[in-house]
Design a protein around this motif. Structure first.
Motif, mmCIF file in Angstrom:
data_model
loop_
_atom_site.group_PDB
_atom_site.id
_atom_site.type_symbol
_atom_site.label_atom_id
_atom_site.label_comp_id
_atom_site.label_asym_id
_atom_site.label_seq_id
_atom_site.Cartn_x
_atom_site.Cartn_y
_atom_site.Cartn_z
ATOM 1 N N GLY A 234 -2.399 -14.564 -0.446
ATOM 2 C CA GLY A 234 -1.141 -14.041 -0.208
ATOM 3 C C GLY A 234 -1.038 -12.917 0.605
ATOM 4 O O GLY A 234 -2.064 -12.505 1.345
ATOM 5 N N PRO A 235 0.167 -12.319 0.703
ATOM 6 C CA PRO A 235 0.417 -11.388 1.663
ATOM 7 C C PRO A 235 -0.493 -10.173 1.350
ATOM 8 O O PRO A 235 -0.604 -9.863 0.222
ATOM 9 C CB PRO A 235 1.879 -10.668 1.504
ATOM 10 C CG PRO A 235 2.598 -11.956 0.873
ATOM 11 C CD PRO A 235 1.634 -12.717 -0.032
ATOM 12 N N PRO A 236 -0.719 -9.180 2.291
ATOM 13 C CA PRO A 236 -1.781 -8.217 1.964
ATOM 14 C C PRO A 236 -1.297 -6.990 0.868
ATOM 15 O O PRO A 236 -1.946 -6.967 -0.106
ATOM 16 C CB PRO A 236 -2.009 -7.438 3.382
ATOM 17 C CG PRO A 236 -1.409 -8.432 4.443
ATOM 18 C CD PRO A 236 -0.706 -9.363 3.674
ATOM 19 N N ARG A 237 -0.195 -6.920 0.895
ATOM 20 C CA ARG A 237 0.339 -6.030 0.063
ATOM 21 C C ARG A 237 0.698 -6.741 -1.468
ATOM 22 O O ARG A 237 0.628 -5.986 -2.321
ATOM 23 C CB ARG A 237 1.698 -5.427 0.312
ATOM 24 C CG ARG A 237 1.581 -4.596 1.568
ATOM 25 C CD ARG A 237 1.391 -3.108 1.383
ATOM 26 N NE ARG A 237 0.744 -2.634 2.782
ATOM 27 C CZ ARG A 237 0.274 -1.224 2.844
ATOM 28 N NH1 ARG A 237 0.144 -0.645 1.598
ATOM 29 N NH2 ARG A 237 0.180 -0.818 3.942
ATOM 30 N N GLU A 238 0.285 -7.849 -1.684
ATOM 31 C CA GLU A 238 0.465 -8.316 -2.949
ATOM 32 C C GLU A 238 -1.019 -8.606 -3.454
ATOM 33 O O GLU A 238 -1.249 -8.591 -4.512
ATOM 34 C CB GLU A 238 1.149 -9.745 -2.910
ATOM 35 C CG GLU A 238 2.737 -9.531 -2.894
ATOM 36 C CD GLU A 238 3.463 -10.774 -2.818
ATOM 37 O OE1 GLU A 238 3.012 -11.895 -3.413
ATOM 38 O OE2 GLU A 238 4.491 -10.805 -2.213
ATOM 39 N N VAL A 239 -2.050 -8.797 -2.465
ATOM 40 C CA VAL A 239 -3.249 -9.242 -3.053
ATOM 41 C C VAL A 239 -4.142 -8.121 -3.134
ATOM 42 O O VAL A 239 -4.876 -7.957 -4.085
ATOM 43 C CB VAL A 239 -4.060 -10.234 -1.816
ATOM 44 C CG1 VAL A 239 -5.654 -10.262 -2.072
ATOM 45 C CG2 VAL A 239 -3.378 -11.500 -1.762
ATOM 46 N N MET A 240 -3.813 -7.017 -1.986
ATOM 47 C CA MET A 240 -4.729 -5.819 -2.261
ATOM 48 C C MET A 240 -3.962 -4.757 -2.906
ATOM 49 O O MET A 240 -3.593 -3.438 -2.641
ATOM 50 C CB MET A 240 -4.706 -5.060 -0.626
ATOM 51 C CG MET A 240 -5.068 -6.212 0.321
ATOM 52 S SD MET A 240 -6.850 -6.922 0.082
ATOM 53 C CE MET A 240 -7.787 -5.413 0.537
ATOM 54 N N THR A 241 -3.896 -5.041 -4.403
ATOM 55 C CA THR A 241 -3.397 -4.200 -5.293
ATOM 56 C C THR A 241 -4.605 -4.062 -6.499
ATOM 57 O O THR A 241 -5.196 -5.023 -6.660
ATOM 58 C CB THR A 241 -2.089 -4.734 -6.041
ATOM 59 O OG1 THR A 241 -2.471 -5.960 -6.689
ATOM 60 C CG2 THR A 241 -1.055 -5.109 -5.071
ATOM 61 N N SER A 242 -4.226 -2.889 -7.228
ATOM 62 C CA SER A 242 -5.320 -2.691 -8.247
ATOM 63 C C SER A 242 -5.422 -3.966 -9.144
ATOM 64 O O SER A 242 -6.519 -4.315 -9.856
ATOM 65 C CB SER A 242 -5.051 -1.515 -9.019
ATOM 66 O OG SER A 242 -4.960 -0.203 -7.962
ATOM 67 N N GLU A 243 -4.114 -4.199 -9.465
ATOM 68 C CA GLU A 243 -3.977 -5.529 -10.567
ATOM 69 C C GLU A 243 -4.694 -6.627 -9.949
ATOM 70 O O GLU A 243 -5.306 -7.279 -10.917
ATOM 71 C CB GLU A 243 -2.546 -5.612 -11.083
ATOM 72 C CG GLU A 243 -1.990 -4.584 -11.752
ATOM 73 C CD GLU A 243 -1.715 -2.968 -10.805
ATOM 74 O OE1 GLU A 243 -1.456 -3.544 -9.511
ATOM 75 O OE2 GLU A 243 -1.810 -2.192 -11.388
ATOM 76 N N SER A 244 -4.331 -7.062 -8.998
ATOM 77 C CA SER A 244 -4.905 -8.203 -8.325
ATOM 78 C C SER A 244 -6.257 -8.351 -8.245
ATOM 79 O O SER A 244 -6.993 -9.315 -8.729
ATOM 80 C CB SER A 244 -4.234 -8.581 -7.149
ATOM 81 O OG SER A 244 -2.872 -8.798 -7.111
ATOM 82 N N GLU A 254 -9.525 -0.065 -8.148
ATOM 83 C CA GLU A 254 -8.492 0.727 -7.753
ATOM 84 C C GLU A 254 -8.342 0.537 -6.018
ATOM 85 O O GLU A 254 -9.075 0.605 -5.402
ATOM 86 C CB GLU A 254 -8.649 2.450 -7.727
ATOM 87 C CG GLU A 254 -8.590 2.712 -9.578
ATOM 88 C CD GLU A 254 -7.183 2.702 -9.963
ATOM 89 O OE1 GLU A 254 -6.216 2.708 -9.346
ATOM 90 O OE2 GLU A 254 -7.221 2.412 -11.119
ATOM 91 N N VAL A 255 -6.883 0.120 -5.986
ATOM 92 C CA VAL A 255 -6.745 0.149 -4.364
ATOM 93 C C VAL A 255 -5.519 1.323 -4.040
ATOM 94 O O VAL A 255 -4.659 1.449 -4.765
ATOM 95 C CB VAL A 255 -5.839 -1.151 -3.950
ATOM 96 C CG1 VAL A 255 -5.624 -1.406 -2.520
ATOM 97 C CG2 VAL A 255 -6.840 -2.440 -4.430
ATOM 98 N N VAL A 256 -6.204 2.112 -3.218
ATOM 99 C CA VAL A 256 -5.286 3.353 -2.835
ATOM 100 C C VAL A 256 -4.846 3.373 -1.732
ATOM 101 O O VAL A 256 -5.464 2.938 -0.699
ATOM 102 C CB VAL A 256 -6.163 4.626 -3.128
ATOM 103 C CG1 VAL A 256 -5.331 6.063 -3.257
ATOM 104 C CG2 VAL A 256 -6.881 4.674 -4.334
ATOM 105 N N ASP A 257 -3.550 3.592 -1.463
ATOM 106 C CA ASP A 257 -2.987 3.871 -0.034
ATOM 107 C C ASP A 257 -2.859 5.028 0.527
ATOM 108 O O ASP A 257 -2.512 6.125 0.063
ATOM 109 C CB ASP A 257 -1.371 3.325 -0.415
ATOM 110 C CG ASP A 257 -0.740 2.940 1.243
ATOM 111 O OD1 ASP A 257 -0.943 3.820 1.951
ATOM 112 O OD2 ASP A 257 0.120 2.298 1.216
ATOM 113 N N VAL A 258 -3.792 5.283 1.401
ATOM 114 C CA VAL A 258 -3.767 6.738 1.915
ATOM 115 C C VAL A 258 -3.417 6.859 3.355
ATOM 116 O O VAL A 258 -3.865 6.092 4.229
ATOM 117 C CB VAL A 258 -5.413 7.312 2.144
ATOM 118 C CG1 VAL A 258 -5.584 8.527 2.549
ATOM 119 C CG2 VAL A 258 -6.268 6.838 0.606
#
Ligand code: ATP
Length: 292
Positions: A234-244, A254-258
């Motif tokens: 999927g698109p990065p912002r949907e795959v690269m999430t803590s839940e996914s 945990e995926v953290v946006d720094v």
């Protein structure tokens, strides 16, 4: 009588044939299932990042596309046909290996092999091909050492030449195996932008294996995330999430946006190796660009 305007056809994006098609693909080495139920269509001009921990089959996926590994089940189509070795439609930047110090070749020769490496000897290139070699040498910033023996160059310098070699053949599909490894930040940006330019101007599909998504995040259309034989697309912002990613790893991630950089905290670097009778629901596909 009133004029009734004719019903309009709904406007639709013209459908394009995918240039890469994986359908329910499964790769095994002996009893070990590397990945399975892998279904993915890649469109011309699409940029796919392939991520996942060590040993989850990212390089093996590229090798399967190159015709070097046979699937145990499912199918792969590359530009409409079964994968075959030496396919001119494919460009490949292999995972970095140091070159022998005595390799009897200059930087420039390595680049031109992207055009005539499959022919015997070094014959004459056409004018347009020679120009392309020179353009790519400049584009990767290799002008200074283009005439040096490749074996004496640093790992990053050799790597930039390999990028130029893969691009000079103007492939329809570019397979990249961690091409930014050992490049400094300036050259990481330069090479990532160059690959992006190629796919925009020539409609080259890009499959880019990496452990570090941030340098390519602005360019990526979809992520294929492999872990423990399972995958997410999927698109990065949907795959690269803590839940996914927590669901995929089956442990808390945990995926953290720094400041626009995605940082993954936690995760099992020793992936679960599924066996043939692993019956867990094994993949989730997130909506994204292109057919899935
Ligand atoms: N030819 C082969 N025969 C048997 N096993 C193999 C072969 N090639 C790869 N493997 C195994 O398949 C698994 C996946 O390897 P692969 O190199 O594709 O992983 P990767 O995701 O690219 O890893 P890394 O991130 O470390 O580069 C590994 O456990 C590896 O040992």
């Amino acid at each position: 009588m009133t004029d009734v305007p004719p019903a309009r056809e709904p406007t639709r994006e013209p459908t394009r044939a995918p240039i890469l098609e994986l359908s329910d693909a499964e790769l095994r080495f002996g009893e070990r299932v590397v990945w399975h139920h892998l279904t993915l269509d890649v469109q011309p001009g699409e940029f796919i990042a392939v991520l996942g921990p060590n040993g989850t089959g990212k390089t093996s996926l590229l090798r399967a596309l190159l015709g070097q590994h046979r699937l145990r089940a499912g199918s792969i189509r590359v530009n409409g046909h079964a994968p075959r070795t030496g396919d001119g439609d494919l460009g490949y930047i292999p995972q970095q290996r140091g070159m022998d110090r005595d390799t009897p070749m200059r930087g420039r020769d390595l680049v031109r092999m992207g055009i005539d490496g499959h022919r015997w000897g070094l014959g004459r290139l056409k004018r347009e091909e020679r120009d392309r070699v020179e353009e790519l040498i400049d584009a990767v910033g290799a002008r200074e050492y283009a005439d040096s023996p490749v074996g004496l160059l640093s790992g990053g310098e050799q790597q930039r030449l390999r990028v130029a070699q893969a691009l000079v053949g103007q492939p329809r599909i570019l397979l990249c195996d961690e091409p930014l490894l050992s490049l400094d930040m300036h050259h990481q940006r330069r090479v990532a932008a160059l690959i992006d330019e190629m796919r925009r101007t020539r409609d080259t599909a890009v499959v880019f294996v990496t452990h570090e998504i941030n340098p390519i995040l602005p360019y990526v259309d979809r992520v294929l995330y492999l872990a423990g034989g399972h995958h997410l697309v999927g698109p990065p912002r949907e795959v690269m999430t803590s839940e996914s990613l927590s669901q995929l790893y089956r442990s808390r991630i945990e995926v953290v946006d720094v400041g626009g950089r995605l940082v993954i905290v936690g995760g099992d670097d020793h992936p679960h190796h599924p066996s043939a009778d692993d019956s867990v629901e094994d993949s989730r596909v997130l909506p994204g660009r292109g057919a899935l």
